[in-house]
Design a protein around this motif. Structure first.
Motif, PDB file in Angstrom:
ATOM      1  N   ARG A  18      43.910   6.012  67.977  1.00  0.00           N
ATOM      2  CA  ARG A  18      44.316   6.366  69.342  1.00  0.00           C
ATOM      3  C   ARG A  18      45.609   7.166  69.392  1.00  0.00           C
ATOM      4  N   LEU A  19      46.479   6.984  68.399  1.00  0.00           N
ATOM      5  CA  LEU A  19      47.812   7.590  68.456  1.00  0.00           C
ATOM      6  C   LEU A  19      47.791   9.101  68.683  1.00  0.00           C
ATOM      7  N   PRO A  20      46.943   9.889  67.989  1.00  0.00           N
ATOM      8  CA  PRO A  20      46.960  11.338  68.219  1.00  0.00           C
ATOM      9  C   PRO A  20      46.602  11.741  69.646  1.00  0.00           C
ATOM     10  N   ARG A  21      45.977  10.856  70.406  1.00  0.00           N
ATOM     11  CA  ARG A  21      45.634  11.157  71.795  1.00  0.00           C
ATOM     12  C   ARG A  21      46.789  10.831  72.745  1.00  0.00           C
ATOM     13  N   LEU A  22      47.797  10.147  72.234  1.00  0.00           N
ATOM     14  CA  LEU A  22      48.889   9.691  73.090  1.00  0.00           C
ATOM     15  C   LEU A  22      50.199  10.420  72.843  1.00  0.00           C
ATOM     16  N   VAL A  23      50.362  10.993  71.652  1.00  0.00           N
ATOM     17  CA  VAL A  23      51.600  11.716  71.343  1.00  0.00           C
ATOM     18  C   VAL A  23      51.244  13.072  70.752  1.00  0.00           C
ATOM     19  N   ALA A  24      52.208  13.977  70.751  1.00  0.00           N
ATOM     20  CA  ALA A  24      51.993  15.310  70.191  1.00  0.00           C
ATOM     21  C   ALA A  24      51.709  15.215  68.692  1.00  0.00           C
ATOM     22  N   ASP A  25      50.946  16.171  68.190  1.00  0.00           N
ATOM     23  CA  ASP A  25      50.560  16.153  66.776  1.00  0.00           C
ATOM     24  C   ASP A  25      51.764  16.100  65.845  1.00  0.00           C
ATOM     25  N   ASN A  26      52.847  16.791  66.220  1.00  0.00           N
ATOM     26  CA  ASN A  26      54.006  16.824  65.330  1.00  0.00           C
ATOM     27  C   ASN A  26      54.828  15.543  65.378  1.00  0.00           C
ATOM     28  N   ARG A  27      54.368  14.549  66.135  1.00  0.00           N
ATOM     29  CA  ARG A  27      55.057  13.252  66.171  1.00  0.00           C
ATOM     30  C   ARG A  27      54.254  12.147  65.499  1.00  0.00           C
ATOM     31  N   CYS A  28      53.111  12.515  64.910  1.00  0.00           N
ATOM     32  CA  CYS A  28      52.319  11.497  64.206  1.00  0.00           C
ATOM     33  C   CYS A  28      51.630  12.084  62.987  1.00  0.00           C
ATOM     34  N   ASP A  29      52.226  13.141  62.406  1.00  0.00           N
ATOM     35  CA  ASP A  29      51.585  13.827  61.282  1.00  0.00           C
ATOM     36  C   ASP A  29      52.121  13.403  59.921  1.00  0.00           C
ATOM     37  N   SER A  30      52.850  12.311  59.860  1.00  0.00           N
ATOM     38  CA  SER A  30      53.337  11.793  58.582  1.00  0.00           C
ATOM     39  C   SER A  30      53.529  10.282  58.707  1.00  0.00           C
ATOM     40  N   PRO A  31      53.483   9.559  57.577  1.00  0.00           N
ATOM     41  CA  PRO A  31      53.680   8.109  57.637  1.00  0.00           C
ATOM     42  C   PRO A  31      54.996   7.714  58.298  1.00  0.00           C
ATOM     43  N   GLY A  32      56.063   8.459  58.022  1.00  0.00           N
ATOM     44  CA  GLY A  32      57.358   8.127  58.622  1.00  0.00           C
ATOM     45  C   GLY A  32      57.338   8.244  60.135  1.00  0.00           C
ATOM     46  N   LYS A  33      56.682   9.269  60.652  1.00  0.00           N
ATOM     47  CA  LYS A  33      56.615   9.450  62.102  1.00  0.00           C
ATOM     48  C   LYS A  33      55.720   8.400  62.748  1.00  0.00           C
ATOM     49  N   ILE A  34      54.673   7.992  62.040  1.00  0.00           N
ATOM     50  CA  ILE A  34      53.802   6.938  62.567  1.00  0.00           C
ATOM     51  C   ILE A  34      54.573   5.626  62.683  1.00  0.00           C
ATOM     52  N   VAL A  35      55.380   5.316  61.675  1.00  0.00           N
ATOM     53  CA  VAL A  35      56.205   4.100  61.726  1.00  0.00           C
ATOM     54  C   VAL A  35      57.183   4.182  62.893  1.00  0.00           C
ATOM     55  N   ALA A  36      57.754   5.358  63.136  1.00  0.00           N
ATOM     56  CA  ALA A  36      58.676   5.524  64.259  1.00  0.00           C
ATOM     57  C   ALA A  36      57.953   5.280  65.583  1.00  0.00           C
ATOM     58  N   CYS A  37      56.698   5.720  65.684  1.00  0.00           N
ATOM     59  CA  CYS A  37      55.916   5.483  66.900  1.00  0.00           C
ATOM     60  C   CYS A  37      55.627   3.994  67.085  1.00  0.00           C
ATOM     61  N   ILE A  38      55.359   3.300  65.996  1.00  0.00           N
ATOM     62  CA  ILE A  38      55.124   1.854  66.077  1.00  0.00           C
ATOM     63  C   ILE A  38      56.384   1.149  66.564  1.00  0.00           C
ATOM     64  N   ARG A  39      57.517   1.539  65.997  1.00  0.00           N
ATOM     65  CA  ARG A  39      58.785   0.934  66.400  1.00  0.00           C
ATOM     66  C   ARG A  39      59.077   1.223  67.880  1.00  0.00           C
ATOM     67  N   HIS A  40      58.819   2.452  68.285  1.00  0.00           N
ATOM     68  CA  HIS A  40      59.029   2.860  69.680  1.00  0.00           C
ATOM     69  C   HIS A  40      58.139   2.058  70.627  1.00  0.00           C
ATOM     70  N   MET A  41      56.878   1.905  70.275  1.00  0.00           N
ATOM     71  CA  MET A  41      55.942   1.147  71.104  1.00  0.00           C
ATOM     72  C   MET A  41      56.382  -0.311  71.241  1.00  0.00           C
ATOM     73  N   CYS A  42      56.770  -0.919  70.140  1.00  0.00           N
ATOM     74  CA  CYS A  42      57.181  -2.323  70.173  1.00  0.00           C
ATOM     75  C   CYS A  42      58.446  -2.508  71.005  1.00  0.00           C
ATOM     76  N   ARG A  43      59.392  -1.587  70.862  1.00  0.00           N
ATOM     77  CA  ARG A  43      60.626  -1.674  71.655  1.00  0.00           C
ATOM     78  C   ARG A  43      60.305  -1.574  73.145  1.00  0.00           C
ATOM     79  N   ASN A  44      59.381  -0.689  73.510  1.00  0.00           N
ATOM     80  CA  ASN A  44      58.985  -0.574  74.912  1.00  0.00           C
ATOM     81  C   ASN A  44      58.399  -1.869  75.450  1.00  0.00           C
ATOM     82  N   HIS A  45      57.580  -2.516  74.635  1.00  0.00           N
ATOM     83  CA  HIS A  45      56.994  -3.788  75.072  1.00  0.00           C
ATOM     84  C   HIS A  45      58.077  -4.841  75.303  1.00  0.00           C
TER      85      HIS A  45
END
Length: 288
Positions: A18-45
């Motif tokens: 689902r992640l590529p449908r929710l953020v721009a491609d350049n924010r989920c195109d590497s393992p490091g950026k995916i981890v940052a998105c996970i951290r961001h999502m959890c902080r929002n919750h």
């Protein structure tokens, strides 16, 4: 709510799809950026639940659980590309292992891994299967060739009279088969042990009274039995389907529906920016 009493459980396969449908491609195109998105999502919750944008948000987290499967490490031969495939050396496997290594280093994150097994052989995608089945009638024009004598000389040319419709049907069938490429088929790989681990952890967190709130990031209804147990034991159970529609029947088994990432189509902030609001929040009904 006491600090350290929120558990976030993430169905990794669903999240990565689902992640590529929710953020721009350049924010989920590497393992490091995916981890940052996970951290961001959890902080929002945590921000949504606690009503504060505390930079020390992890103090409110009991643990973040990320569920996925170890990549398939077998070999196969591609039926269309006519090439051998070593899945253990694929880009997908390398990316997933790199993601796992980074997740293991995250604070308060536990990695729960199942496995991928080969369930069946190569299959054509369902959409193409339907199109191919519709070409059966085109083969009817070739039935007349079946009347040739079995001892007919190979050098003797064969002619077949076709109607305009029969010719068009055969050409459509030819074009369809020529359009098949490597992505038209897939090997029957299946995750095992992931859903079971999610259910076990929900039950364990509940019965051991380790948390007050469970947030599940998932998209199917396999969690319902565990969710019912958690709610009966007084645990607040919140679902984040990452903006995917859920069956209305599921609402009676959860206490809230909220998103940790912005709705598709809207501007997506970079990880670390203020969390999305909770436009989907609601109160569920208590299970009997």
């Amino acid at each position: 709510m006491s600090a350290g009493r929120i558990a976030i459980l993430i169905d990794g396969g669903f999240f990565l799809k689902r992640l590529p449908r929710l953020v721009a491609d350049n924010r989920c195109d590497s393992p490091g950026k995916i981890v940052a998105c996970i951290r961001h999502m959890c902080r929002n919750h945590i921000k949504n639940l606690m009503g504060t944008n505390d930079p020390r948000w992890q103090q409110h987290v009991y643990r973040i659980f990320f569920y996925d499967a170890v990549p398939y490490d077998g070999k196969a031969h591609h039926p269309i590309d006519n090439r051998p495939i070593d899945f253990a050396k694929s880009d997908v496997a390398h990316q997933r292992y790199a993601l796992f290594d980074l997740l293991r280093k995250e604070r308060k994150l536990a990695l729960r891994l199942g496995k991928v097994t080969r369930d069946h052989d190569w299959t054509i995608s369902p959409a193409l299967t339907k199109k191919l089945l519709r070409t059966r009638q085109a083969v009817g024009a070739l039935d007349r060739l079946g009347e040739l004598p079995a001892d007919a000389a190979a050098a003797i040319p064969v002619s077949l009279q076709l109607s305009a419709d029969e010719a068009r049907s055969l050409m459509m069938m030819r074009d369809l088969w020529h359009s098949l490429d490597g992505g038209s088929v897939s090997l029957g790989l299946r995750q095992k042990g992931v859903d079971m681990r999610i259910g076990i952890d929900i039950s364990s967190l509940t019965l051991k009274k380790q948390v007050d709130t469970i947030i599940l990031v998932a998209g199917d209804s396999d969690f319902v039995p565990a969710a019912k147990l958690a709610r009966r034991e007084g645990i607040e159970f919140i679902l984040d389907p990452l903006w995917q529609k859920v069956n209305p029947d599921l609402f009676e088994h959860i206490d809230g529906l909220q998103s940790g990432l912005k709705r598709p189509g809207g501007a997506t902030p970079a990880p670390g920016v203020a969390a999305a609001t909770d436009p989907q929040a609601h109160s569920g009904q208590q299970d009997n």
